[in-house]
Design a protein around this motif. Sequence first.
Motif, PDB file in Angstrom:
ATOM      1  N   VAL A 109     -12.409  16.513   3.799  1.00 44.85           N
ATOM      2  CA  VAL A 109     -11.499  17.215   4.657  1.00 44.85           C
ATOM      3  C   VAL A 109     -10.391  16.439   5.200  1.00 44.85           C
ATOM      4  O   VAL A 109     -10.909  15.452   5.526  1.00 44.85           O
ATOM      5  N   GLY A 115      -9.585  13.983  12.843  1.00 46.51           N
ATOM      6  CA  GLY A 115      -8.211  14.099  12.221  1.00 46.51           C
ATOM      7  C   GLY A 115      -7.166  13.585  12.619  1.00 46.51           C
ATOM      8  O   GLY A 115      -6.104  14.173  12.379  1.00 46.51           O
ATOM      9  N   GLY A 125       0.988  -1.267  -0.079  1.00 42.96           N
ATOM     10  CA  GLY A 125       0.147  -0.142   0.143  1.00 42.96           C
ATOM     11  C   GLY A 125       0.931   1.217   0.218  1.00 42.96           C
ATOM     12  O   GLY A 125       1.653   1.420   0.817  1.00 42.96           O
ATOM     13  N   SER A 142       0.496   5.746   5.375  1.00 37.99           N
ATOM     14  CA  SER A 142       1.150   4.990   6.244  1.00 37.99           C
ATOM     15  C   SER A 142       2.307   4.205   5.357  1.00 37.99           C
ATOM     16  O   SER A 142       3.392   3.934   5.924  1.00 37.99           O
ATOM     17  N   ASP A 144      -1.733  -5.807  -7.459  1.00 40.10           N
ATOM     18  CA  ASP A 144      -2.426  -6.097  -6.180  1.00 40.10           C
ATOM     19  C   ASP A 144      -1.808  -7.096  -5.360  1.00 40.10           C
ATOM     20  O   ASP A 144      -1.371  -8.209  -5.991  1.00 40.10           O
TER      21      ASP A 144
END
Length: 469
Positions: free
Chosen positions: A53, A322, A10, A14, A137
């Motif tokens: 946002v 957030g 990914g 992160s 993938d």
Amino acid sequence: MARAHAIVLGAGMSGLLAARVLADHYGRVTVLERDQLGRTPHNRRGVPQGRHVHGLLPSGAQVLGELFPGLLDDLVTNGGTRLDDYSRLHFVPDGEHRLSPRLQVESIYQQSRPFLESAVRQRVLALPNVHVVDGCDVVGLATSSGRVVGARAVQRGRREEVLSADLVVDAAGRGSRTPSWLAEMGYAKPTEDKVDIDVRYASRLVRLAPGSVPETLVVIGASAHRPVGMALAAYEDNTWMFTMTGYGPAAQAADYEGMVNQAAEFAPAHMITALREALPLGDVSTFRFLANRRRRYDKLRRFPAGLLVTGDALCAFNPIYGQGMTIAALEAAALRDCLRGGDTRLARRFFRAAEKPVQVAWNMAVGADLALPYVSGARPLSMRLINAYVGRLLIAAQHDPAVAARFLRVSAFLVPPSRLMTPLMMARVFSRRGTVSTEVRRERTGSVGIAQVDAVGPEREVGSPTGAG
Ligand SMILES: Cc1cc2nc3c(=O)[nH]c(=O)nc-3n(C[C@H](O)[C@H](O)[C@H](O)COP(=O)(O)OP(=O)(O)OC[C@H]3O[C@@H](n4cnc5c(N)ncnc54)[C@H](O)[C@@H]3O)c2cc1C
């Protein structure tokens, strides 16, 4: 364990931050990402939250600044917004009490998620030993004798391949399949802490008439009487993100007009006028976030060598607060410290270290959710007492910039939550009635200024003679 090759699953925030840290310790780092990644900022399927946002808390910005020197300045140079003047922050955490606009803390960097992610990705791509493979993938782990030795991946139009690695870091987000992969390997799945919240988002990128909203960041939370909140954030290139948030299906606006009508019930009139006259820069996007969810890898007795889990795959919180990108950054910092300490029991040490910021964020998010009547769950006495205290603190924070600054710095993970409860802070919180009535008296007599509270600069820490609490 050799440190020749690490794989990251990914290329979200992160994954990119983990790759940056791993690059200092592994000969090669390969990031495998399902989406096609361009060179310019754009929304993509794997990160649907990018259309909503996305605030970066100051402690997250600090870690990004450490990992990528010059990044924060470049964000601003390239069009992002830096909020230094806190009178331009309109923050109403509990939907009722606006934090004193005279507070002063660390800068807030405001930009869209695609803009930030793209800036971070360009820096990761510039590292000589990091390679990002997009359109790829990951379908499983490669295992041998109970340890992870790589990943199985399918690149578009090709057959499944096995890529060997000494370490695999799962940063694949909320849809992480590590629990199932562990079960396939004969390990226990992690237990999950879960608090259902059913939070709804509706957002649209707009252009506002210049000067129509002097604030650059507006965040108004839901309250006990109103399940809906809003955010309006100045982004790069004179764009603004307008987001409505709410608990439960009734809180979801059907269209832009409905969003503005919802906001009109509680937002200042000049913002509503600006939003009604705004130029739309895209469609309204919606998102449904069902639950705060934390996977307790830190509690597993057995965990395979060669594997770590980070980011939303480890813990995903109510996005209204957030926290996610900042926690991802703090986990990357924890990974850096663990790698410096060698490879012995790396997973155990990492999950324990990551658990520290995760626990703080979890307590804050779940505690704030359970302060609202729309969320069901057990409310132990300790939580009710803390929520009652925070409610009282927010009343004080309307007028006392020191209290407001402390609340903001705790919410931003710059200081621990215990700093809300120092004797001096409590004295400020509970002395508010006298101060408020003094202010009211002054206002009535036409006098301006609040003599009893001092405007504060960046807060000093424990042991500082000038610290507020
Ligand atoms: C509506 C919403 C609003 C949010 N607002 C904020 C905010 O204001 N501030 C904040 O800090 N955080 C916010 N967050 C949280 C934040 O987006 C995440 O916490 C943060 O991005 C860290 O996520 P991640 O990188 O772990 O996962 P993600 O961002 O989900 O990235 C995972 C990546 O893995 C890829 N991937 C998934 N499966 C595979 C596979 N099998 N093979 C290859 N690649 C794969 C995906 O394509 C994606 O690129 C918000 C979240 C939501 C949902």
